[in-house]
Design a protein around this motif. Structure first.
Motif, PDB file in Angstrom:
ATOM      1  N   SER A  80       0.903  -0.601   0.051  1.00  0.00           N
ATOM      2  CA  SER A  80       0.111   0.109   0.146  1.00  0.00           C
ATOM      3  C   SER A  80       0.736   1.321   0.081  1.00  0.00           C
ATOM      4  CB  SER A  80      -0.699   0.198   0.936  1.00  0.00           C
ATOM      5  OG  SER A  80      -0.252   0.000   2.261  1.00  0.00           O
ATOM      6  N   LEU A  81       2.191   0.985   0.500  1.00  0.00           N
ATOM      7  CA  LEU A  81       3.008   2.432   0.107  1.00  0.00           C
ATOM      8  C   LEU A  81       3.225   2.762  -1.043  1.00  0.00           C
ATOM      9  CD1 LEU A  81       5.607   1.662   3.158  1.00  0.00           C
ATOM     10  CD2 LEU A  81       3.572   2.780   3.128  1.00  0.00           C
ATOM     11  N   PHE A  82       3.424   1.660  -1.726  1.00  0.00           N
ATOM     12  CA  PHE A  82       3.624   2.011  -2.933  1.00  0.00           C
ATOM     13  C   PHE A  82       2.661   1.825  -4.425  1.00  0.00           C
ATOM     14  CE2 PHE A  82       7.305   0.062  -0.893  1.00  0.00           C
ATOM     15  CZ  PHE A  82       7.859   0.925  -0.698  1.00  0.00           C
ATOM     16  N   LEU A  83       1.355   1.093  -4.338  1.00  0.00           N
ATOM     17  CA  LEU A  83       0.596   0.595  -4.968  1.00  0.00           C
ATOM     18  C   LEU A  83      -1.042   0.891  -4.391  1.00  0.00           C
ATOM     19  CD1 LEU A  83       2.174  -2.315  -7.051  1.00  0.00           C
ATOM     20  CD2 LEU A  83       1.387   0.253  -8.281  1.00  0.00           C
ATOM     21  N   PRO A  84      -2.006   1.425  -5.322  1.00  0.00           N
ATOM     22  CA  PRO A  84      -3.338   0.440  -4.547  1.00  0.00           C
ATOM     23  C   PRO A  84      -3.419  -0.738  -4.074  1.00  0.00           C
ATOM     24  CG  PRO A  84      -3.469   2.160  -6.387  1.00  0.00           C
ATOM     25  CD  PRO A  84      -2.095   2.084  -6.633  1.00  0.00           C
ATOM     26  N   LYS A  95      -3.106  19.040  -2.101  1.00  0.00           N
ATOM     27  CA  LYS A  95      -1.337  19.576  -2.492  1.00  0.00           C
ATOM     28  C   LYS A  95      -1.099  19.905  -3.811  1.00  0.00           C
ATOM     29  CE  LYS A  95       1.504  16.978   0.384  1.00  0.00           C
ATOM     30  NZ  LYS A  95       2.875  17.398   0.036  1.00  0.00           N
ATOM     31  N   GLY A  96      -1.627  18.455  -4.033  1.00  0.00           N
ATOM     32  CA  GLY A  96      -1.022  18.987  -5.788  1.00  0.00           C
ATOM     33  C   GLY A  96      -2.103  18.886  -6.430  1.00  0.00           C
ATOM     34  N   ASP A  97      -1.722  18.059  -7.615  1.00  0.00           N
ATOM     35  CA  ASP A  97      -2.755  18.001  -9.134  1.00  0.00           C
ATOM     36  C   ASP A  97      -3.667  16.712  -8.975  1.00  0.00           C
ATOM     37  OD1 ASP A  97      -0.996  20.239 -10.093  1.00  0.00           O
ATOM     38  OD2 ASP A  97       0.138  18.076 -11.240  1.00  0.00           O
ATOM     39  N   ASP A  98      -3.824  15.887  -7.733  1.00  0.00           N
ATOM     40  CA  ASP A  98      -5.004  15.152  -7.770  1.00  0.00           C
ATOM     41  C   ASP A  98      -4.640  14.169  -6.326  1.00  0.00           C
ATOM     42  OD1 ASP A  98      -3.074  13.273  -7.823  1.00  0.00           O
ATOM     43  OD2 ASP A  98      -3.451  12.445 -10.024  1.00  0.00           O
ATOM     44  N   PHE A  99      -6.243  13.823  -6.355  1.00  0.00           N
ATOM     45  CA  PHE A  99      -6.387  13.042  -5.225  1.00  0.00           C
ATOM     46  C   PHE A  99      -4.858  12.484  -4.105  1.00  0.00           C
ATOM     47  CE2 PHE A  99     -11.070  13.642  -4.807  1.00  0.00           C
ATOM     48  CZ  PHE A  99     -10.784  14.613  -4.586  1.00  0.00           C
ATOM     49  N   GLN A 100      -4.089  11.765  -5.462  1.00  0.00           N
ATOM     50  CA  GLN A 100      -2.877  10.726  -4.922  1.00  0.00           C
ATOM     51  C   GLN A 100      -1.999  11.950  -3.954  1.00  0.00           C
ATOM     52  OE1 GLN A 100      -2.477   7.539  -4.926  1.00  0.00           O
ATOM     53  NE2 GLN A 100      -1.051   8.897  -3.524  1.00  0.00           N
ATOM     54  N   TRP A 102     -10.277   4.212  -0.297  1.00  0.00           N
ATOM     55  CA  TRP A 102      -8.775   4.648  -0.700  1.00  0.00           C
ATOM     56  C   TRP A 102      -8.060   3.892  -0.505  1.00  0.00           C
ATOM     57  CZ3 TRP A 102      -8.070  10.048  -1.551  1.00  0.00           C
ATOM     58  CH2 TRP A 102      -9.211  11.213  -0.947  1.00  0.00           C
ATOM     59  N   ASN A 103      -7.651   3.386   0.221  1.00  0.00           N
ATOM     60  CA  ASN A 103      -6.272   1.860   0.396  1.00  0.00           C
ATOM     61  C   ASN A 103      -7.001   1.551  -1.215  1.00  0.00           C
ATOM     62  OD1 ASN A 103      -5.448   2.180   2.636  1.00  0.00           O
ATOM     63  ND2 ASN A 103      -6.882   1.702   3.471  1.00  0.00           N
ATOM     64  N   GLU A 104      -8.509   0.923  -2.369  1.00  0.00           N
ATOM     65  CA  GLU A 104      -7.953   0.658  -3.729  1.00  0.00           C
ATOM     66  C   GLU A 104      -7.765   1.340  -4.094  1.00  0.00           C
ATOM     67  OE1 GLU A 104     -11.947  -2.725  -3.565  1.00  0.00           O
ATOM     68  OE2 GLU A 104     -12.620  -0.275  -3.218  1.00  0.00           O
ATOM     69  N   MET A 105      -8.090   2.836  -4.048  1.00  0.00           N
ATOM     70  CA  MET A 105      -8.024   3.815  -5.444  1.00  0.00           C
ATOM     71  C   MET A 105      -6.454   4.458  -5.621  1.00  0.00           C
ATOM     72  SD  MET A 105     -11.462   5.639  -5.992  1.00  0.00           S
ATOM     73  CE  MET A 105     -12.980   4.292  -5.585  1.00  0.00           C
ATOM     74  N   TYR A 106      -6.416   4.648  -4.059  1.00  0.00           N
ATOM     75  CA  TYR A 106      -4.518   5.183  -4.334  1.00  0.00           C
ATOM     76  C   TYR A 106      -3.735   4.577  -3.337  1.00  0.00           C
ATOM     77  CZ  TYR A 106      -7.401   8.338  -5.548  1.00  0.00           C
ATOM     78  OH  TYR A 106      -8.789   9.568  -6.885  1.00  0.00           O
ATOM     79  N   ARG A 107      -2.498   4.762  -3.643  1.00  0.00           N
ATOM     80  CA  ARG A 107      -0.940   4.374  -2.106  1.00  0.00           C
ATOM     81  C   ARG A 107      -1.604   5.114  -1.346  1.00  0.00           C
ATOM     82  NH1 ARG A 107       1.812   6.814  -6.174  1.00  0.00           N
ATOM     83  NH2 ARG A 107       2.849   8.922  -5.346  1.00  0.00           N
ATOM     84  N   ALA A 108      -1.450   4.917   0.128  1.00  0.00           N
ATOM     85  CA  ALA A 108      -1.244   5.316   1.155  1.00  0.00           C
ATOM     86  C   ALA A 108      -0.906   7.100   0.739  1.00  0.00           C
ATOM     87  CB  ALA A 108      -0.313   5.084   2.046  1.00  0.00           C
ATOM     88  N   VAL A 109      -1.876   7.873   0.944  1.00  0.00           N
ATOM     89  CA  VAL A 109      -2.197   9.328   0.531  1.00  0.00           C
ATOM     90  C   VAL A 109      -1.386  10.406   1.269  1.00  0.00           C
ATOM     91  CG1 VAL A 109      -3.839  11.682   0.073  1.00  0.00           C
ATOM     92  CG2 VAL A 109      -4.452   8.681  -0.677  1.00  0.00           C
ATOM     93  N   PRO A 110      -0.520  10.614   1.324  1.00  0.00           N
ATOM     94  CA  PRO A 110      -0.285  12.343   2.674  1.00  0.00           C
ATOM     95  C   PRO A 110      -1.441  13.320   2.711  1.00  0.00           C
ATOM     96  CG  PRO A 110       1.039  12.090   0.375  1.00  0.00           C
ATOM     97  CD  PRO A 110       0.334  11.262   0.152  1.00  0.00           C
ATOM     98  N   GLY A 111      -1.748  12.917   4.023  1.00  0.00           N
ATOM     99  CA  GLY A 111      -2.052  13.846   4.814  1.00  0.00           C
ATOM    100  C   GLY A 111      -3.526  13.781   4.832  1.00  0.00           C
ATOM    101  N   MET A 142      -6.912  -3.569   9.433  1.00  0.00           N
ATOM    102  CA  MET A 142      -7.998  -3.950   8.802  1.00  0.00           C
ATOM    103  C   MET A 142      -8.696  -3.678   7.674  1.00  0.00           C
ATOM    104  SD  MET A 142     -10.383  -6.422   8.866  1.00  0.00           S
ATOM    105  CE  MET A 142     -12.465  -6.906   9.032  1.00  0.00           C
ATOM    106  N   MET A 143      -8.243  -1.912   7.329  1.00  0.00           N
ATOM    107  CA  MET A 143      -8.769  -1.177   6.003  1.00  0.00           C
ATOM    108  C   MET A 143      -8.104  -1.564   4.598  1.00  0.00           C
ATOM    109  SD  MET A 143     -10.972   0.137   7.324  1.00  0.00           S
ATOM    110  CE  MET A 143     -11.340  -0.884   8.362  1.00  0.00           C
ATOM    111  N   VAL A 144      -6.573  -1.994   5.374  1.00  0.00           N
ATOM    112  CA  VAL A 144      -5.959  -2.241   3.811  1.00  0.00           C
ATOM    113  C   VAL A 144      -6.495  -3.555   4.191  1.00  0.00           C
ATOM    114  CG1 VAL A 144      -3.839  -2.745   3.343  1.00  0.00           C
ATOM    115  CG2 VAL A 144      -4.225  -1.197   4.978  1.00  0.00           C
ATOM    116  N   MET A 145      -6.189  -4.138   4.779  1.00  0.00           N
ATOM    117  CA  MET A 145      -6.463  -5.860   4.408  1.00  0.00           C
ATOM    118  C   MET A 145      -7.622  -6.155   3.226  1.00  0.00           C
ATOM    119  SD  MET A 145      -4.848  -8.308   7.178  1.00  0.00           S
ATOM    120  CE  MET A 145      -5.112  -9.840   6.645  1.00  0.00           C
ATOM    121  N   SER A 146      -8.639  -5.503   4.456  1.00  0.00           N
ATOM    122  CA  SER A 146     -10.221  -5.316   3.601  1.00  0.00           C
ATOM    123  C   SER A 146     -10.706  -4.806   2.092  1.00  0.00           C
ATOM    124  CB  SER A 146     -11.392  -4.449   4.633  1.00  0.00           C
ATOM    125  OG  SER A 146     -11.245  -5.178   6.088  1.00  0.00           O
TER     126      SER A 146
END
Length: 562
Positions: free
Chosen positions: A55-59, A550-555, A134-143, A157-161
């Motif tokens: 999850s640190l690198f990929l959804p 913080k940037g151009d998209d939610f990621q 959020w975990n399904e669509m993005y890797r870990a999102v800052p802030g 539990m959220m990552v595993m779910s």
């Protein structure tokens, strides 16, 4: 129900194969000491840690599920002889134990009744589903915790779910993780009742009965209370019922507690058992420390990194662990407010946390005690008296068992204290309370063993009563969700969470936030009368106008203020 069974099989295969392979690598000489259930829980933790890294690198999506599935298949073929022999032994055992086989089938049907109903946990609709998305669509999102503080709680539990949602396969969420973990634990307790009988069986059925009274409605939800409490009960009972287990299967006591804290911090005291197990296992203390550092880093470090990314803090919401100064860090005053809200709500729920904060200890404890139901008060009193019961135990026990039981009492008592002084809501740590409350029965074992022939029919009768009440509650909830006699869709697939939202006519407001390249992005919030987000994405129960992208998209994440 059919799809749920398929999901159960897939998850069980992945966890058991991973756990068994880990045992074969790290503790091969003692592999026969570990049961299939041990392997299941060890594998759950290893896969969970691996998904945290992912999850640190990929959804954490269908590709993560494919990855762990292929990894498990590869491990199965590498150790195929071992797994085939175990499978044959398991089939032979079931054939010879026809009564227990029937009991297991009834247990599976019972859990399926609860698993197929709509999630009953309020927080599932408040933020669990959105956190999973959020975990399904993005890797870990800052802030991300700036958007909503609960997104910073970062339970594994959220990552595993997210990985085991099966959403991409069935086009709807299948919340099977809590159900399969509960089912495995359920069957393990039934095994103790059936084979151990006596005091062990009595403790197992009493624990199961009172445990399910509180947590049965969590079986169909991706909540964060059920599985951590199962971890607590499984580890402590494993030690109590087999006092040499710290030596015989030390990996269980290292892996599950260390990873368990990434589910919920309240089980932290279990970590001491892992330290003791490692200390006793290895004569070479340098090697023990190296193994502790290696395994501990794999299990915990990815979770800590996720904490920092999501919130800016090493552990959230602990404002004292403030080591970083990232622009996405949640403001300290917000962290303190969240921490106080959790603690004060747990002390006196349904009351303004700011008012509760002003109460003295005697004032809030008096309210808290009066709000507790009678059986909870009884359990708490018995749990608090555990040291006294251990003193009695010392007078009647055999010497070689005293140390292990002392470890059990100390760790369980630390868990009780940690719970009371952090967030004293019974649903957070019922397992610690119950195992201590049932401890007096263990002390009376020499006396009760003398009337074992009388006790066993009582245990069986109480087990039948438990099944009756459990099935009755499950069927009542099932009927509520599937009222049409002609609608048999549940036999294939549970109701889609999306339709639950539609039934309640949830209304949303949308708010616009601008990216750094001045594009508009919408964030939704439910109207005040509805409060919960369901599967609207991205959604926050309350929108804060101080939040900016913080940037151009939610990621790229969110920050508080300009």
């Amino acid at each position: 129900m059919y799809i749920l069974l398929v999901c159960f099989l897939i998850i069980s295969f992945i966890f058991i194969i991973s756990g068994e392979s880990f045992i074969l690598y790290f503790d091969k000489n003692a592999k026969d000491n570990y049961s299939v259930v041990d392997s299941f829980f060890i594998g759950l933790c290893l896969i969970g840690a691996l998904l945290n890294i992912w999850s640190l690198f990929l959804p954490t999506d269908v590709f993560s599920l494919l990855f762990v599935s292929l990894l498990s298949l590869a491990l199965f073929f590498i150790h195929s002889k071992h797994f085939i022999s175990k499978l044959k032994a398991g089939v032979s055992l079931l054939k010879s134990e026809k009564i227990f086989f029937v009991v297991t089938i009834i247990a599976i049907v019972s859990v399926l009744l609860f698993a197929v109903i709509n999630p009953q946990n309020y927080d599932t609709y408040l933020y669990h589903i959105n956190a999973i998305q959020w975990n399904e669509m993005y890797r870990a999102v800052p802030g991300l915790a700036n958007l909503h503080d609960r997104f910073g709680f970062n339970s594994s539990m959220m990552v595993m779910s997210a990985a085991f949602s099966f959403n991409a396969i069935y086009d709807q969420y299948i919340f099977a993780l809590s159900a399969i973990v509960f089912l495995v634990f359920f069957i393990w307790l039934l095994q103790l009742i059936y084979y151990k009988k006596g005091v062990t069986g009595m403790i197992a059925i009493l624990f199961l009965y009172f445990f399910t009274q509180l947590y049965a409605k969590n079986i169909s939800s991706p909540g964060t209370d059920l599985i951590p409490n199962i971890f607590v009960a499984y580890i402590l009972f494993s030690l109590l019922f087999d006092t040499d287990s710290l030596n015989k299967k030390y990996l269980l006591f290292v892996v599950v507690p260390f990873f368990g804290i990434t589910f919920k911090l309240s089980i932290f005291p279990l970590v001491f058992l892992g330290l003791i197990a490692l200390y006793q296992k290895h004569q070479n203390k340098r090697f023990a420390f190296t193994q502790l550092f290696t395994v501990g880093s794999f299990l915990i470090l990815p979770w800590l990194v996720r904490n920092v990314i999501l919130t800016g803090y090493l552990i959230y919401p602990m404002d004292t662990l403030d080591f970083f100064n990232f622009d996405w860090k949640v403001p300290k005053e917000n962290v303190i407010a969240t921490k106080n809200a959790i603690y004060n709500w747990a002390k006196v729920p349904m009351r303004n946390p700011h008012e509760v904060a002003k109460l003295s200890f005697n004032e809030w404890f008096s309210i808290w005690w009066k709000m507790a139901i009678f059986k909870t008060r009884c359990f708490l009193l018995l749990a608090v008296l555990a040291p006294v019961f251990y003193g009695l135990y010392l007078l009647i026990s055999k010497k070689e068992r005293k140390k292990a039981v002392l470890f059990f009492v100390i760790v369980a008592y630390l868990g009780l204290a940690f719970w009371f002084f952090s967030a004293p809501d019974v649903r957070f740590s019922l397992a610690f309370i119950l195992v201590l409350a049932l401890f007096p029965l263990f002390i009376l074992q020499p006396l009760i063993d003398k009337i074992k022939n009388v006790l066993y029919p009582i245990v069986i009768a109480f087990t039948l009563f438990f099944f009756y009440t459990f099935l009755q509650e499950g069927y009542a909830l099932f009927q509520h969700d599937y009222r049409k006699e002609t609608d048999l869709s549940y036999l294939y697939l549970p109701e889609d969470i999306y339709f639950i939202k539609e039934k309640r006519f949830i209304k949303y407001k949308d708010f616009t936030v601008k990216s750094t390249d001045n594009q508009d992005f919408k964030i939704y919030a439910p109207s005040i009368e509805h409060a919960q987000c369901y599967d609207k994405f991205p959604c926050t129960p309350t929108f804060d106008y101080n939040i900016n992208m913080k940037g151009d998209d939610f990621q790229d994440g969110f920050k508080y203020g300009k």
